[in-house]
Scaffold this active site. Structure first.
Site, mmCIF file in Angstrom:
data_model
loop_
_atom_site.group_PDB
_atom_site.id
_atom_site.type_symbol
_atom_site.label_atom_id
_atom_site.label_comp_id
_atom_site.label_asym_id
_atom_site.label_seq_id
_atom_site.Cartn_x
_atom_site.Cartn_y
_atom_site.Cartn_z
ATOM 1 N N CYS A 115 45.079 37.679 -10.335
ATOM 2 C CA CYS A 115 46.448 38.284 -9.829
ATOM 3 C C CYS A 115 47.643 37.346 -10.035
ATOM 4 C CB CYS A 115 46.276 37.881 -8.242
ATOM 5 S SG CYS A 115 45.041 38.799 -7.396
ATOM 6 N N HIS A 256 53.092 38.396 -5.683
ATOM 7 C CA HIS A 256 51.915 39.172 -5.683
ATOM 8 C C HIS A 256 51.710 39.712 -4.406
ATOM 9 C CE1 HIS A 256 47.938 40.527 -6.029
ATOM 10 N NE2 HIS A 256 47.218 39.347 -5.418
ATOM 11 N N ASN A 286 46.415 45.379 -2.466
ATOM 12 C CA ASN A 286 46.351 44.400 -3.583
ATOM 13 C C ASN A 286 45.741 44.909 -4.840
ATOM 14 O OD1 ASN A 286 45.506 42.209 -5.240
ATOM 15 N ND2 ASN A 286 44.898 40.853 -3.566
#
Ligand code: UT7
Length: 331
Positions: A115, A256, A286
């Site tokens: 990420c 993020h 996500n």
């Protein structure tokens, strides 16, 4: 052409698979509810890639859109960096994207930092531009985590979605890349893994090799949550310090997109008001390395992010890894 030591971020693009699964649909798979998922994470739905879709095709679509916004031809690209943890091919997928978009002059490689991958990629691209080695760089963040999610584990499967985002970075006289800070802590690697599990396979007397499969995503959610809320403000403050900017000069906090509660907590720690916090995870979940450029592109195309706006971006996740990149949007 004189060597330019600055750089600008001049285009963005994104792509997601058409199919999506909302929280009600997910509640039919595991013991959860729309209420639990939306209050604990802010996620309402996530786009999921069909078996016949590929990471390369999603990434190439995002790339073409970014090139179009930048008014740049693929043939003018010098470098393509693909930030991903879910390449179609473990040998790398960047070259296939290079061929797909016709960027025949560009060298292309994959970069894996989960990420944090997009932010790590931005900093990597910036070094090539600053040294004068390359002028036009395409950075893609793309992931298909649905292929590596345990769809029977309600602690993780509610979080992830698939997508791709891309930006074009170009050498420029006036420097719009203002500062960064990257960090890793492998001692906490176990908190978030998508790990290969080898099974011994004897070949000849005394020689065995390990053959096996990658295991689905395993995560200690609470640990990762604590880590993110503590560490992300630190790297943003460090980048601001290096750029001689104050937190009040930040127009957008672009984190993020892992969990709305993490975004809120980081913004609160930094003293950044809610209206400056970029958030689109409600619709996408996500998306790993794609989440930052996907959100950036959406805010740019809707006119919310304007040329000259100062953006404090930060990625965090498996590694553990985390990092910030501070930049001004546009030429
Ligand atoms: O991109 C990589 C970075 N990853 C992240 O940033 C993830 C960071 N972590 C998180 O976002 C949160 O920790 C989660 C969203 C993953 C979990 O939220 P939480 O508030 O930390 O929940 P929890 O794990 O403490 O679980 C609380 C309760 C538990 O029940 P008990 O033991 O208190 O009875 C869980 O079993 O909620 C239960 N639970 C669920 N209930 C309904 C866990 N998952 C679910 C679910 N639906 N999907």
């Amino acid at each position: 052409m004189p060597q330019l030591s600055g750089l600008a971020i001049i285009g963005s693009g994104s792509a997601v698979p058409p199919a999506y699964l909302d929280n009600a649909g997910l509640s039919q798979l595991v013991d959860t509810s729309d209420e639990w998922i939306s209050t604990r994470t802010g996620i309402r739905q996530r786009h999921l890639a069909a078996p016949e879709e590929s990471l390369c095709s999603l990434a190439a679509e995002a790339a073409r859109r970014a090139l179009e916004m930048a008014a740049l031809n693929a043939i003018d690209l010098d470098l393509i960096i693909l930030a991903t943890s879910t390449a179609d091919d473990l040998f790398g997928s960047a070259s296939k994207i290079q061929a797909e978009i016709g960027a025949t002059k560009a060298v292309a490689f994959d970069l894996t930092a989960a990420c944090s991958g997009f932010v790590f990629g931005m900093v990597t691209a910036a070094q090539y531009i600053r040294t004068g080695a390359y002028q036009n760089v395409l950075l893609i963040g793309a992931d298909i985590l649905s292929r590596w999610t345990d769809w029977s584990d309600r602690r993780t499967c509610i979080l992830f979605g698939d997508g791709a985002g891309a930006i074009v970075m170009q050498a420029a006289e006036s420097d719009q890349f203002l500062g960064f800070e990257l960090r890793s802590d492998g001692s906490q690697n176990d908190c978030l893994t998508l790990a290969f599990q080898p099974q011994p396979q004897p070949l000849t007397q005394g020689i065995s090799v390990g053959q096996g499969n990658f295991q689905p995503i395993q995560m200690n959610g609470q640990e990762v949550y604590r880590f993110a809320v503590k560490k992300v403000p630190e790297v943003i403050e460090k980048a601001l310090f290096r750029a001689s900017l104050t937190v009040e000069q930040v127009d957008w906090l672009l984190l993020h997109q892992a969990n709305q509660r993490i975004l809120d907590a980081v913004a609160e720690r930094l003293g950044i008001p809610e209206h400056k916090v970029v958030s689109n995870m409600g619709n996408y979940g996500n998306t790993d390395a794609a989440s930052i450029p996907l959100a950036l592109d959406q805010y740019v195309r809707s006119g919310q992010i304007q040329p000259g706006d100062v953006i404090a971006a930060a990625g965090f996740g498996a590694g553990l890894s985390w990092g910030s990149a501070l930049f001004r949007w546009g030429r």
